[in-house]
Design a protein around this motif. Sequence first.
Motif, PDB file in Angstrom:
ATOM      1  N   GLU A 111      30.229  19.834   0.778  1.00 26.74           N
ATOM      2  CA  GLU A 111      30.896  19.060   1.818  1.00 26.74           C
ATOM      3  C   GLU A 111      30.871  17.572   1.492  1.00 26.74           C
ATOM      4  O   GLU A 111      31.864  16.875   1.641  1.00 26.74           O
ATOM      5  CB  GLU A 111      30.225  19.313   3.169  1.00 26.74           C
ATOM      6  CG  GLU A 111      30.535  20.694   3.754  1.00 26.74           C
ATOM      7  CD  GLU A 111      29.854  20.910   5.085  1.00 26.74           C
ATOM      8  OE1 GLU A 111      29.028  20.063   5.469  1.00 26.74           O
ATOM      9  OE2 GLU A 111      30.149  21.926   5.736  1.00 26.74           O
ATOM     10  N   GLU A 112      29.727  17.065   1.032  1.00 23.61           N
ATOM     11  CA  GLU A 112      29.632  15.650   0.711  1.00 23.61           C
ATOM     12  C   GLU A 112      30.504  15.302  -0.481  1.00 23.61           C
ATOM     13  O   GLU A 112      31.099  14.228  -0.541  1.00 23.61           O
ATOM     14  CB  GLU A 112      28.175  15.289   0.418  1.00 23.61           C
ATOM     15  CG  GLU A 112      27.295  15.297   1.665  1.00 23.61           C
ATOM     16  CD  GLU A 112      25.891  14.807   1.367  1.00 23.61           C
ATOM     17  OE1 GLU A 112      25.732  14.091   0.367  1.00 23.61           O
ATOM     18  OE2 GLU A 112      24.973  15.135   2.115  1.00 23.61           O
ATOM     19  N   ALA A 113      30.593  16.215  -1.453  1.00 22.22           N
ATOM     20  CA  ALA A 113      31.357  15.928  -2.665  1.00 22.22           C
ATOM     21  C   ALA A 113      32.859  15.952  -2.426  1.00 22.22           C
ATOM     22  O   ALA A 113      33.618  15.343  -3.168  1.00 22.22           O
ATOM     23  CB  ALA A 113      30.989  16.935  -3.750  1.00 22.22           C
ATOM     24  N   THR A 114      33.312  16.646  -1.388  1.00 21.48           N
ATOM     25  CA  THR A 114      34.749  16.826  -1.186  1.00 21.48           C
ATOM     26  C   THR A 114      35.292  16.043   0.009  1.00 21.48           C
ATOM     27  O   THR A 114      36.435  16.212   0.369  1.00 21.48           O
ATOM     28  CB  THR A 114      35.060  18.319  -0.979  1.00 21.48           C
ATOM     29  OG1 THR A 114      34.289  18.824   0.128  1.00 21.48           O
ATOM     30  CG2 THR A 114      34.700  19.124  -2.223  1.00 21.48           C
ATOM     31  N   ARG A 118      33.708   9.894   3.880  1.00 23.17           N
ATOM     32  CA  ARG A 118      32.319   9.513   4.154  1.00 23.17           C
ATOM     33  C   ARG A 118      31.872   8.430   3.175  1.00 23.17           C
ATOM     34  O   ARG A 118      32.141   8.524   1.978  1.00 23.17           O
ATOM     35  CB  ARG A 118      31.402  10.726   4.012  1.00 23.17           C
ATOM     36  CG  ARG A 118      31.634  11.768   5.094  1.00 23.17           C
ATOM     37  CD  ARG A 118      30.736  12.969   4.872  1.00 23.17           C
ATOM     38  NE  ARG A 118      30.824  13.910   5.975  1.00 23.17           N
ATOM     39  CZ  ARG A 118      30.181  15.064   6.021  1.00 23.17           C
ATOM     40  NH1 ARG A 118      29.408  15.426   5.020  1.00 23.17           N
ATOM     41  NH2 ARG A 118      30.301  15.863   7.071  1.00 23.17           N
ATOM     42  N   PRO A 119      31.152   7.429   3.661  1.00 22.10           N
ATOM     43  CA  PRO A 119      30.632   6.396   2.757  1.00 22.10           C
ATOM     44  C   PRO A 119      29.670   7.014   1.743  1.00 22.10           C
ATOM     45  O   PRO A 119      28.968   7.970   2.040  1.00 22.10           O
ATOM     46  CB  PRO A 119      29.899   5.434   3.697  1.00 22.10           C
ATOM     47  CG  PRO A 119      30.463   5.710   5.053  1.00 22.10           C
ATOM     48  CD  PRO A 119      30.828   7.167   5.065  1.00 22.10           C
ATOM     49  N   ALA A 120      29.665   6.461   0.552  1.00 24.90           N
ATOM     50  CA  ALA A 120      28.783   6.972  -0.498  1.00 24.90           C
ATOM     51  C   ALA A 120      27.356   6.510  -0.247  1.00 24.90           C
ATOM     52  O   ALA A 120      27.108   5.367   0.158  1.00 24.90           O
ATOM     53  CB  ALA A 120      29.268   6.491  -1.858  1.00 24.90           C
ATOM     54  N   MET A 121      26.413   7.418  -0.501  1.00 22.31           N
ATOM     55  CA  MET A 121      25.000   7.073  -0.384  1.00 22.31           C
ATOM     56  C   MET A 121      24.517   6.517  -1.717  1.00 22.31           C
ATOM     57  O   MET A 121      24.965   6.964  -2.785  1.00 22.31           O
ATOM     58  CB  MET A 121      24.196   8.329  -0.020  1.00 22.31           C
ATOM     59  CG  MET A 121      22.722   8.066   0.233  1.00 22.31           C
ATOM     60  SD  MET A 121      21.799   9.604   0.542  1.00 22.31           S
ATOM     61  CE  MET A 121      21.718  10.287  -1.113  1.00 22.31           C
ATOM     62  N   ASP A 122      23.632   5.534  -1.666  1.00 22.85           N
ATOM     63  CA  ASP A 122      23.072   4.969  -2.888  1.00 22.85           C
ATOM     64  C   ASP A 122      22.349   6.074  -3.660  1.00 22.85           C
ATOM     65  O   ASP A 122      21.467   6.745  -3.108  1.00 22.85           O
ATOM     66  CB  ASP A 122      22.096   3.849  -2.537  1.00 22.85           C
ATOM     67  CG  ASP A 122      21.676   3.032  -3.743  1.00 22.85           C
ATOM     68  OD1 ASP A 122      21.563   3.612  -4.846  1.00 22.85           O
ATOM     69  OD2 ASP A 122      21.445   1.819  -3.596  1.00 22.85           O
ATOM     70  N   PRO A 123      22.692   6.302  -4.944  1.00 25.55           N
ATOM     71  CA  PRO A 123      22.082   7.385  -5.721  1.00 25.55           C
ATOM     72  C   PRO A 123      20.561   7.294  -5.829  1.00 25.55           C
ATOM     73  O   PRO A 123      19.902   8.299  -6.104  1.00 25.55           O
ATOM     74  CB  PRO A 123      22.737   7.254  -7.099  1.00 25.55           C
ATOM     75  CG  PRO A 123      24.010   6.516  -6.852  1.00 25.55           C
ATOM     76  CD  PRO A 123      23.736   5.601  -5.702  1.00 25.55           C
ATOM     77  N   PRO A 233      24.769  12.007   6.554  1.00 28.55           N
ATOM     78  CA  PRO A 233      23.984  11.673   5.357  1.00 28.55           C
ATOM     79  C   PRO A 233      24.197  10.259   4.844  1.00 28.55           C
ATOM     80  O   PRO A 233      23.359   9.733   4.110  1.00 28.55           O
ATOM     81  CB  PRO A 233      24.458  12.722   4.336  1.00 28.55           C
ATOM     82  CG  PRO A 233      25.799  13.172   4.823  1.00 28.55           C
ATOM     83  CD  PRO A 233      25.727  13.110   6.313  1.00 28.55           C
ATOM     84  N   TRP A 234      25.308   9.626   5.216  1.00 27.59           N
ATOM     85  CA  TRP A 234      25.558   8.261   4.764  1.00 27.59           C
ATOM     86  C   TRP A 234      24.605   7.247   5.402  1.00 27.59           C
ATOM     87  O   TRP A 234      24.560   6.093   4.986  1.00 27.59           O
ATOM     88  CB  TRP A 234      27.005   7.870   5.045  1.00 27.59           C
ATOM     89  CG  TRP A 234      27.423   8.065   6.479  1.00 27.59           C
ATOM     90  CD1 TRP A 234      27.307   7.165   7.502  1.00 27.59           C
ATOM     91  CD2 TRP A 234      28.000   9.244   7.038  1.00 27.59           C
ATOM     92  NE1 TRP A 234      27.776   7.691   8.668  1.00 27.59           N
ATOM     93  CE2 TRP A 234      28.214   8.971   8.425  1.00 27.59           C
ATOM     94  CE3 TRP A 234      28.362  10.471   6.526  1.00 27.59           C
ATOM     95  CZ2 TRP A 234      28.772   9.920   9.279  1.00 27.59           C
ATOM     96  CZ3 TRP A 234      28.921  11.411   7.381  1.00 27.59           C
ATOM     97  CH2 TRP A 234      29.122  11.135   8.731  1.00 27.59           C
TER      98      TRP A 234
END
Length: 268
Positions: A111-114, A118-123, A233-234
């Motif tokens: 879900e997060e990848a597609t 959604r804003p990206a979370m810091d790796p 998750p963001w």
Amino acid sequence: MFKKLTFSLLASASFLGCGLAHAQSVEAASPYAEPTVIYGQPAPRPVQRTAYAAQRPNSNLGGGFIEFLFSDGAHGQRYQQQPDAPSQYSYEPRPRMMSPMEQEQSVYRREEATDPARPAMDPKYLPQTVSYDGKEGPGTIVVDTGSKFLYLVQDGGKAMRYGIGVGRPGFTWQGVKTITAKKEWPSWTPPKEMLARRPDLPRYMEGGPENPLGARAMYLGSTLYRIHGSNEPWTIGTNVSSGCFRMRNEDVIDLYGRVNVGAKVVVI
């Protein structure tokens, strides 16, 4: 006399027939370009068979003569052996079956990848194994609210590190607690203090993907604080909660499977 003549004719026909048939053989093309690999070992190539060419219409010897003796005498009818068809079975190794927990985690990763909205979370907040030289023993959870990391201490001077969301200014705290309960897909009843600040909140929510406690919750002592999942998750790596520690759903599922009720939690 008839039996001897028949045996002699059969022997001669067999010799001549084999010679003629092999002289006119047509080699069938192999359906396999390369050996099939079965779990890392080359499988034997399938035995190639030869499709024999039809006899000449005016021939009464060889394979046609044998057919004449043991059939209805129809010289035009011929039966050819066909080459092997490619196998319908696949020899690819079977994929490893995921556990229910891994399947649940994979849903949130997809879900997060597609979802580009959604804003990206810091790796840097992704789970990883790091060195640990603190004084806490294996099995202890250490929550560093300043750096927004949660550590699960392991043997050998190592720790599993997860990114977390922590309390907003005025809602952070420190202390030592114990995990007193664990729940999967917990329901949520906002405390009265929260309802006083946010009267628009529902009085009760069943557990599920839309529940703000996410997929798992670990309750800390007799307080209202929890380590729990999040459907946002963001927000990991930010000051966002009312004192709880939130994690990505796939990360809290992983942590939930590693700790037991009674585990020590140190918040610094």
